[in-house]
Each structure stands twice: as structure tokens, then as C-alpha cells.
Design a protein around this motif. Structure first.
Motif, PDB file in Angstrom:
ATOM      1  N   LEU A 127       0.821  -1.210   0.000  1.00  0.00           N
ATOM      2  CA  LEU A 127       0.000   0.000   0.000  1.00  0.00           C
ATOM      3  C   LEU A 127       0.852   1.255   0.000  1.00  0.00           C
ATOM      4  O   LEU A 127       1.786   1.375   0.786  1.00  0.00           O
ATOM      5  CB  LEU A 127      -0.912   0.015   1.224  1.00  0.00           C
ATOM      6  N   SER A 131      -2.785   5.151   2.295  1.00  0.00           N
ATOM      7  CA  SER A 131      -3.812   4.219   1.830  1.00  0.00           C
ATOM      8  C   SER A 131      -4.166   3.210   2.919  1.00  0.00           C
ATOM      9  O   SER A 131      -3.359   2.927   3.807  1.00  0.00           O
ATOM     10  CB  SER A 131      -3.330   3.454   0.599  1.00  0.00           C
ATOM     11  N   PHE A 133      -6.155  -0.757   3.402  1.00  0.00           N
ATOM     12  CA  PHE A 133      -6.790  -1.944   2.850  1.00  0.00           C
ATOM     13  C   PHE A 133      -7.837  -2.339   3.872  1.00  0.00           C
ATOM     14  O   PHE A 133      -7.512  -2.623   5.035  1.00  0.00           O
ATOM     15  CB  PHE A 133      -5.762  -3.062   2.648  1.00  0.00           C
ATOM     16  N   PRO A 150      -7.597  -0.433  -2.488  1.00  0.00           N
ATOM     17  CA  PRO A 150      -7.430   0.359  -1.266  1.00  0.00           C
ATOM     18  C   PRO A 150      -8.229   1.663  -1.311  1.00  0.00           C
ATOM     19  O   PRO A 150      -8.650   2.111  -2.382  1.00  0.00           O
ATOM     20  CB  PRO A 150      -5.937   0.674  -1.227  1.00  0.00           C
TER      21      PRO A 150
END
Length: 163
Positions: A127, A131, A133, A150
Motif C-alpha cells: 500500500l 492508503s 486496505f 485500497p
């Protein structure tokens, strides 16, 4: 003394209208999807601590409310989404190790899952900074980062209180 009395009379009215939550930095939501079961059951009411845009400091495991990016919201409903953060900027997330999500090459413990160890494989992704997830706790019924990718931490508008 008159002001205190007036506030005591108005407080229940304001609370029933949801205004007090705005004043205290909290917002109520109704869970409209089974994606976060069993942690947040369908139709349950939850409270999130409001965060100012861009001020959320990501923590793995947080349940966040975020403004859905366009690719998450093709019908342009503007509905906020609620998912669990499983990886943050700079971390690598992948699936699977015996059905378990791996963060930075190590399986993570997820005691909150509706069905433990049941994850659809997805390729690893590192990522970028800023960001997140995010995944639902009910993976079989969750259109989350495994589907849409994401989300930016700047889109987070609240952190759910689960205690």
C-alpha cells in the motif's frame, strides 16, 4: 441558574434529534449490510467518533466509516461504508496462508471473523502512503478492498466504538 435549567430541558430533545452527537463529536449509523457480521450485525445501530477530513491516524484493526470513492459507489448514492482496516500505507497485504490473510508476510490473527480462515485468494499489494486496505468481517458477503482496491485514509470520517 436559568441557563442550566434551560439546557437540562433541551438536552433530551436535542439528543433525540441527534444534535448532541454532533456536539460531542459522535455520529450514529445503522448497519445496512451483512459485511461486518458478526461484529456489527445487520440493522444494528453503532456510534462512530467523528474525525476531521485528513486527520485520521490509521491503526490496523480499526473499524472505520469512510466516504466511498467513485469506484466503490457506481450508483453515486454517497453512502458511507464501514469496514475493518487490515493494512495501512507501507504494509504489504496478501491472501492466503491456509486461508489466512498475510500482512508483511505473516498470517494475522482475526478472531472477529464470521467464518475464520475463509478468504478468497488475492495477489499481494504494497500500500502506498496514506492508503488503507479494508475488509469486512463477513468475507463471503463483503465488497471490500479485495474487490475495489485500497481507499485513502483521507476519506475516513469516523472510527467505530465497539466497546
Amino acid at each position: 441558574m436559568r441557563k442550566t435549567g434551560l439546557l437540562l430541558l433541551l438536552f433530551p430533545l436535542l439528543a433525540s434529534c441527534g444534535v448532541v452527537h454532533s456536539v460531542t463529536g459522535e455520529k450514529r449509523y445503522t448497519i445496512a449490510s451483512p459485511a461486518m457480521e458478526p461484529t456489527l450485525p445487520l440493522d444494528s445501530k453503532i456510534t462512530a467518533t467523528v474525525v476531521k477530513p485528513g486527520s485520521y491516524q490509521p491503526v490496523d484493526g480499526d473499524i472505520v466509516v469512510f466516504k466511498a470513492p467513485a469506484e466503490w459507489d457506481p450508483d453515486k448514492t454517497g453512502t458511507a461504508r464501514i469496514y475493518r482496516v487490515v493494512a495501512i500505507g507501507g504494509e504489504t497485504i496478501a491472501c492466503c496462508d491456509a486461508g489466512r490473510i498475510q500482512r508483511n508476510g505473516k498470517p494475522i490473527d482475526e478472531p472477529y471473523l464470521k467464518v475464520p480462515g475463509v478468504n478468497e485468494p488475492f495477489p499481494g499489494v504494497t500500500l502506498p502512503a496514506g492508503s488503507l486496505f479494508v475488509l469486512g468481517d463477513n468475507r463471503a458477503h463483503s465488497a471490500d478492498s479485495t474487490v475495489h482496491g485500497p481507499v485513502l485514509a483521507d476519506t475516513v470520517i469516523g472510527v467505530v466504538k465497539t466497546d
